[in-house]
Design a protein around this motif. Sequence first.
Motif, PDB file in Angstrom:
ATOM      1  N   ALA A  62       0.828  -1.207   0.000  1.00 33.51           N
ATOM      2  CA  ALA A  62       0.000   0.000   0.000  1.00 33.51           C
ATOM      3  C   ALA A  62       0.864   1.260   0.000  1.00 33.51           C
ATOM      4  O   ALA A  62       0.542   2.251  -0.663  1.00 33.51           O
ATOM      5  CB  ALA A  62      -0.929  -0.003   1.216  1.00 33.51           C
ATOM      6  N   LEU A  63       1.986   1.222   0.699  1.00 28.92           N
ATOM      7  CA  LEU A  63       2.905   2.366   0.748  1.00 28.92           C
ATOM      8  C   LEU A  63       3.474   2.663  -0.634  1.00 28.92           C
ATOM      9  O   LEU A  63       3.532   3.820  -1.055  1.00 28.92           O
ATOM     10  CB  LEU A  63       4.040   2.065   1.741  1.00 28.92           C
ATOM     11  CG  LEU A  63       5.021   3.189   2.035  1.00 28.92           C
ATOM     12  CD1 LEU A  63       4.317   4.355   2.724  1.00 28.92           C
ATOM     13  CD2 LEU A  63       6.158   2.667   2.903  1.00 28.92           C
ATOM     14  N   LEU A  64       3.876   1.625  -1.356  1.00 24.70           N
ATOM     15  CA  LEU A  64       4.367   1.802  -2.731  1.00 24.70           C
ATOM     16  C   LEU A  64       3.286   2.403  -3.617  1.00 24.70           C
ATOM     17  O   LEU A  64       3.532   3.324  -4.404  1.00 24.70           O
ATOM     18  CB  LEU A  64       4.823   0.459  -3.307  1.00 24.70           C
ATOM     19  CG  LEU A  64       6.140  -0.107  -2.773  1.00 24.70           C
ATOM     20  CD1 LEU A  64       6.276  -1.576  -3.157  1.00 24.70           C
ATOM     21  CD2 LEU A  64       7.320   0.688  -3.291  1.00 24.70           C
ATOM     22  N   CYS A  65       2.071   1.898  -3.467  1.00 26.93           N
ATOM     23  CA  CYS A  65       0.949   2.335  -4.297  1.00 26.93           C
ATOM     24  C   CYS A  65       0.615   3.812  -4.070  1.00 26.93           C
ATOM     25  O   CYS A  65       0.520   4.593  -5.022  1.00 26.93           O
ATOM     26  CB  CYS A  65      -0.253   1.455  -3.989  1.00 26.93           C
ATOM     27  SG  CYS A  65      -1.627   1.695  -5.099  1.00 26.93           S
ATOM     28  N   VAL A  66       0.460   4.222  -2.812  1.00 24.75           N
ATOM     29  CA  VAL A  66       0.085   5.618  -2.542  1.00 24.75           C
ATOM     30  C   VAL A  66       1.223   6.578  -2.869  1.00 24.75           C
ATOM     31  O   VAL A  66       0.979   7.687  -3.347  1.00 24.75           O
ATOM     32  CB  VAL A  66      -0.425   5.837  -1.094  1.00 24.75           C
ATOM     33  CG1 VAL A  66      -1.677   5.037  -0.815  1.00 24.75           C
ATOM     34  CG2 VAL A  66       0.633   5.565  -0.059  1.00 24.75           C
ATOM     35  N   SER A  67       2.463   6.155  -2.661  1.00 22.20           N
ATOM     36  CA  SER A  67       3.604   7.024  -2.970  1.00 22.20           C
ATOM     37  C   SER A  67       3.670   7.316  -4.465  1.00 22.20           C
ATOM     38  O   SER A  67       3.875   8.469  -4.873  1.00 22.20           O
ATOM     39  CB  SER A  67       4.916   6.376  -2.509  1.00 22.20           C
ATOM     40  OG  SER A  67       4.887   6.132  -1.130  1.00 22.20           O
ATOM     41  N   ALA A  68       3.502   6.292  -5.273  1.00 20.64           N
ATOM     42  CA  ALA A  68       3.507   6.478  -6.730  1.00 20.64           C
ATOM     43  C   ALA A  68       2.326   7.340  -7.168  1.00 20.64           C
ATOM     44  O   ALA A  68       2.468   8.206  -8.036  1.00 20.64           O
ATOM     45  CB  ALA A  68       3.466   5.124  -7.430  1.00 20.64           C
ATOM     46  N   GLU A  69       1.178   7.136  -6.540  1.00 14.60           N
ATOM     47  CA  GLU A  69      -0.012   7.911  -6.903  1.00 14.60           C
ATOM     48  C   GLU A  69       0.133   9.377  -6.501  1.00 14.60           C
ATOM     49  O   GLU A  69      -0.264  10.272  -7.242  1.00 14.60           O
ATOM     50  CB  GLU A  69      -1.255   7.290  -6.254  1.00 14.60           C
ATOM     51  CG  GLU A  69      -2.560   7.826  -6.765  1.00 14.60           C
ATOM     52  CD  GLU A  69      -2.813   7.602  -8.252  1.00 14.60           C
ATOM     53  OE1 GLU A  69      -3.632   8.339  -8.815  1.00 14.60           O
ATOM     54  OE2 GLU A  69      -2.195   6.709  -8.856  1.00 14.60           O
ATOM     55  N   PHE A  70       0.724   9.642  -5.335  1.00 17.03           N
ATOM     56  CA  PHE A  70       0.981  11.030  -4.924  1.00 17.03           C
ATOM     57  C   PHE A  70       1.886  11.724  -5.937  1.00 17.03           C
ATOM     58  O   PHE A  70       1.673  12.877  -6.286  1.00 17.03           O
ATOM     59  CB  PHE A  70       1.634  11.088  -3.545  1.00 17.03           C
ATOM     60  CG  PHE A  70       0.732  10.735  -2.400  1.00 17.03           C
ATOM     61  CD1 PHE A  70      -0.627  11.010  -2.434  1.00 17.03           C
ATOM     62  CD2 PHE A  70       1.246  10.120  -1.269  1.00 17.03           C
ATOM     63  CE1 PHE A  70      -1.463  10.686  -1.363  1.00 17.03           C
ATOM     64  CE2 PHE A  70       0.430   9.794  -0.203  1.00 17.03           C
ATOM     65  CZ  PHE A  70      -0.924  10.075  -0.241  1.00 17.03           C
ATOM     66  N   ALA A  71       2.924  11.018  -6.394  1.00 13.35           N
ATOM     67  CA  ALA A  71       3.844  11.600  -7.375  1.00 13.35           C
ATOM     68  C   ALA A  71       3.137  11.821  -8.706  1.00 13.35           C
ATOM     69  O   ALA A  71       3.325  12.852  -9.353  1.00 13.35           O
ATOM     70  CB  ALA A  71       5.059  10.694  -7.561  1.00 13.35           C
ATOM     71  N   ARG A  72       2.321  10.863  -9.117  1.00 12.66           N
ATOM     72  CA  ARG A  72       1.602  10.989 -10.389  1.00 12.66           C
ATOM     73  C   ARG A  72       0.658  12.187 -10.378  1.00 12.66           C
ATOM     74  O   ARG A  72       0.556  12.917 -11.348  1.00 12.66           O
ATOM     75  CB  ARG A  72       0.810   9.708 -10.669  1.00 12.66           C
ATOM     76  CG  ARG A  72       0.166   9.666 -12.048  1.00 12.66           C
ATOM     77  CD  ARG A  72      -0.694   8.438 -12.243  1.00 12.66           C
ATOM     78  NE  ARG A  72      -1.920   8.485 -11.507  1.00 12.66           N
ATOM     79  CZ  ARG A  72      -3.011   9.154 -11.901  1.00 12.66           C
ATOM     80  NH1 ARG A  72      -3.001   9.836 -13.014  1.00 12.66           N
ATOM     81  NH2 ARG A  72      -4.103   9.138 -11.176  1.00 12.66           N
ATOM     82  N   ARG A  73      -0.006  12.395  -9.249  1.00 13.28           N
ATOM     83  CA  ARG A  73      -0.963  13.503  -9.129  1.00 13.28           C
ATOM     84  C   ARG A  73      -0.296  14.824  -8.766  1.00 13.28           C
ATOM     85  O   ARG A  73      -0.973  15.850  -8.679  1.00 13.28           O
ATOM     86  CB  ARG A  73      -2.001  13.184  -8.050  1.00 13.28           C
ATOM     87  CG  ARG A  73      -2.892  12.027  -8.386  1.00 13.28           C
ATOM     88  CD  ARG A  73      -3.861  11.769  -7.256  1.00 13.28           C
ATOM     89  NE  ARG A  73      -4.655  10.582  -7.509  1.00 13.28           N
ATOM     90  CZ  ARG A  73      -5.593  10.140  -6.685  1.00 13.28           C
ATOM     91  NH1 ARG A  73      -5.856  10.785  -5.579  1.00 13.28           N
ATOM     92  NH2 ARG A  73      -6.266   9.062  -6.992  1.00 13.28           N
ATOM     93  N   ARG A  74       1.000  14.770  -8.475  1.00  9.25           N
ATOM     94  CA  ARG A  74       1.746  15.946  -7.997  1.00  9.25           C
ATOM     95  C   ARG A  74       1.048  16.551  -6.772  1.00  9.25           C
ATOM     96  O   ARG A  74       0.780  17.756  -6.692  1.00  9.25           O
ATOM     97  CB  ARG A  74       1.907  16.977  -9.110  1.00  9.25           C
ATOM     98  CG  ARG A  74       2.779  16.488 -10.241  1.00  9.25           C
ATOM     99  CD  ARG A  74       3.060  17.584 -11.244  1.00  9.25           C
ATOM    100  NE  ARG A  74       4.076  17.145 -12.199  1.00  9.25           N
ATOM    101  CZ  ARG A  74       3.810  16.771 -13.448  1.00  9.25           C
ATOM    102  NH1 ARG A  74       2.578  16.773 -13.878  1.00  9.25           N
ATOM    103  NH2 ARG A  74       4.784  16.416 -14.246  1.00  9.25           N
TER     104      ARG A  74
END
Length: 199
Positions: A62-74
């Motif tokens: 879940a940590l990997l998933c949300v971190s990548a999503e935060f970066a994608r959404r800036r």
Amino acid sequence: MNFEDSCKTSIGLAQNSSVISDEVFKKMLENCFAILTGKEEIHSIMGLCQSKPDVLKEFYAALLCVSAEFARRRSSTEDILRFLNTDCGLPLKKSNLFTEYFDKNKLALETSLLNITGALPHVTDVKWKIDYIVKSNTMDSSEGPIFRINLISEKFDTESQHKKLENIMFNCTSQELQDLVYKLKDAVRHCSSVTQRLL
């Protein structure tokens, strides 16, 4: 932030310091951002597991998933803190540590996401024109409009350390354009279903 409840619950596992201590949380953050920026894991996940390896693996995914999503959404620091504190119930100390690591690795994360497709371009905009051929020396009647498409893509240039725009230009008929639009919609639908399963 629109994350599935299961993802919020998995991140919320870090609320309990007896399950995921501050030290383990910090090491998992180091691993997470190392992996997402294309480096090797610093710590062995199995080495961090004390008594509940399945809980730790669920949290890490879940940590990997949300971190990548935060970066994608800036995402902004405020949005990230709101999600971690309010939606997931993380203590402020762990939330602040996450945002500290996120801010430190933000450029590398965005670079990694931009270049994740390798040779495939990251399309950010499109420009188009319609031409209509009334008559030419090779045919007496037209076959409909010709669409001139310009896809604007961006890629991170490692030499200049900046985003670089590239143009992908092509011509197509009305039928070819309809086929392209159908395939793009199909690809978006598949990506959405995969994302929903992950979140």
